[in-house]
Design a protein around this motif. Structure first.
Motif, short mmCIF file in Angstrom:
data_model
loop_
_atom_site.label_atom_id
_atom_site.label_comp_id
_atom_site.label_asym_id
_atom_site.label_seq_id
_atom_site.Cartn_x
_atom_site.Cartn_y
_atom_site.Cartn_z
N ASP A 161 11.96 9.09 -4.06
CA ASP A 161 10.69 8.72 -3.44
C ASP A 161 10.88 7.83 -2.21
N TYR A 162 12.05 7.19 -2.12
CA TYR A 162 12.29 6.23 -1.04
C TYR A 162 13.35 6.72 -0.04
N SER A 163 13.89 7.90 -0.27
CA SER A 163 15.04 8.36 0.53
C SER A 163 14.74 8.48 2.01
N ASP A 164 13.48 8.75 2.36
CA ASP A 164 13.12 8.91 3.78
C ASP A 164 12.92 7.58 4.50
N PHE A 165 12.84 6.49 3.73
CA PHE A 165 12.46 5.21 4.34
C PHE A 165 13.58 4.17 4.33
N VAL A 166 14.33 4.10 3.24
CA VAL A 166 15.23 2.97 3.04
C VAL A 166 16.22 2.79 4.19
N LYS A 167 17.01 3.82 4.45
CA LYS A 167 18.09 3.67 5.43
C LYS A 167 17.57 3.37 6.84
N PRO A 168 16.62 4.17 7.38
CA PRO A 168 16.16 3.88 8.75
C PRO A 168 15.47 2.52 8.89
N ILE A 169 14.72 2.11 7.87
CA ILE A 169 14.00 0.83 7.95
C ILE A 169 14.98 -0.35 7.86
N PHE A 170 15.94 -0.25 6.96
CA PHE A 170 16.93 -1.34 6.84
C PHE A 170 17.79 -1.42 8.09
N SER A 185 0.79 -1.23 0.00
CA SER A 185 0.00 0.00 0.00
C SER A 185 0.82 1.28 0.00
N SER A 186 2.11 1.20 0.33
CA SER A 186 2.92 2.42 0.40
C SER A 186 4.39 2.08 0.18
N LYS A 187 5.17 3.10 -0.07
CA LYS A 187 6.62 2.91 -0.26
C LYS A 187 7.27 2.48 1.05
N GLN A 188 6.73 2.97 2.15
CA GLN A 188 7.25 2.55 3.45
C GLN A 188 7.05 1.05 3.66
N GLU A 189 5.88 0.56 3.29
CA GLU A 189 5.61 -0.88 3.42
C GLU A 189 6.51 -1.69 2.49
N GLU A 190 6.80 -1.15 1.34
CA GLU A 190 7.69 -1.84 0.40
C GLU A 190 9.08 -2.02 1.02
N CYS A 191 9.57 -0.97 1.67
CA CYS A 191 10.88 -1.04 2.30
C CYS A 191 10.86 -2.01 3.48
N GLU A 192 9.79 -1.96 4.26
CA GLU A 192 9.66 -2.89 5.39
C GLU A 192 9.68 -4.34 4.90
#
Length: 265
Positions: free
Chosen positions: A245-254, A209-216
């Motif tokens: 579009d993913y810069s805010d999520f990738v690093k902290p989630i990984f 549903s979101s880019k954040q979920e994709e990274c998770e």
């Protein structure tokens, strides 16, 4: 830009009352106008035919802003947005493309400034080659390649207007995929291709549903594969269409999932 907007305040109508967003709005509009090769005279002419006062005032203000801005730039500054316009003038004045073969590759569409340069190339060059990623169906208005096909029609129109012969397009039909599964999936999204019985056994497609979920999901998947399947983190690649579009999520989630990641900047 902000200086002369303040100096024009008494002459402006629509933009007379500045807000926090006025500068950004005007700056964005100027950029779009220049990319579209629209000048102040065109805006002023259209403003006289506008169906209402608000639109008329907005267009006349933009005409005044553009003409003033250009006058300032001529005497004191060089606006990078004008680079292609200046290049077009140099190309036409010096017949730059004469005797050359010009190739345009990696584009799906062009701005008016770019079309002007293409038009000059079509007139002057011995040969102009354009490669486009398309299915060639110019009558399909809503297909995956509809915007690219509109670009192709526009290019053909330019050539016809200049009385330049258009050769039969070369269509590359062979799949460039080295992996059979990727090639088979491509067939699913291409209605003119026969879909094989066995599509892909080694590819899974998930809808999130979101880019954040994709990274998770990606981080959890990689972590579990490394832990349970004796794989290494360097065996995985996380690829996205637009990195911003993913810069805010990738690093902290990984990092949260203890998955080391190298981001190619």
């Amino acid at each position: 830009l902000s200086k002369f907007l303040k100096s024009l305040k008494c002459e402006l109508k629509y933009f007379k009352t500045s807000t926090a967003n006025t500068f950004d709005t005007v700056n964005s509009v100027i950029t779009e106008i220049k990319h579209s090769c629209i000048n102040s005279e065109m805006l002023l002419e259209v403003s006289k035919k506008a169906p209402n006062t608000v639109l008329s005032d907005k267009l006349s203000d933009l005409a005044l802003i553009i003409s003033t801005y250009n006058a300032i730039c001529v005497n004191a500054y060089i606006d990078p947005i004008d680079d292609l316009t200046f290049a077009y003038r140099k190309i036409t004045d010096n017949n730059y493309f004469k005797g050359k073969t010009v190739i345009f590759d990696g584009f799906s569409s062009f701005s008016s400034q770019q079309y002007n340069i293409i038009s000059a190339a079509v007139c002057q060059a011995d040969r102009v080659i354009v490669s486009l990623c398309s299915d060639g169906k110019t009558d399909d208005q809503y297909g995956v390649f509809s915007n690219v096909n509109k670009t192709a029609l526009k290019l053909c129109s330019i050539a016809k207007n200049e009385n330049v012969r258009i050769t039969e397009p070369i269509v590359l039909t062979d799949s460039h995929f080295k992996n059979d599964s990727l090639s088979n999936i491509y067939c699913v999204f291409s209605p003119d291709r026969e879909v094989p019985d066995k599509i892909a056994e080694d590819i899974n497609i998930y809808a999130l549903s979101s880019k954040q979920e994709e990274c998770e999901f990606a981080a959890e998947y990689i972590h579990s594969k490394v832990r349970l399947n004796n794989l290494r983190y360097r065996d995985f690649v996380f690829i996205v269409r637009d990195k911003s579009d993913y810069s805010d999520f990738v690093k902290p989630i990984f990092e949260k999932h203890e998955v080391p990641i190298y981001i190619n900047e």
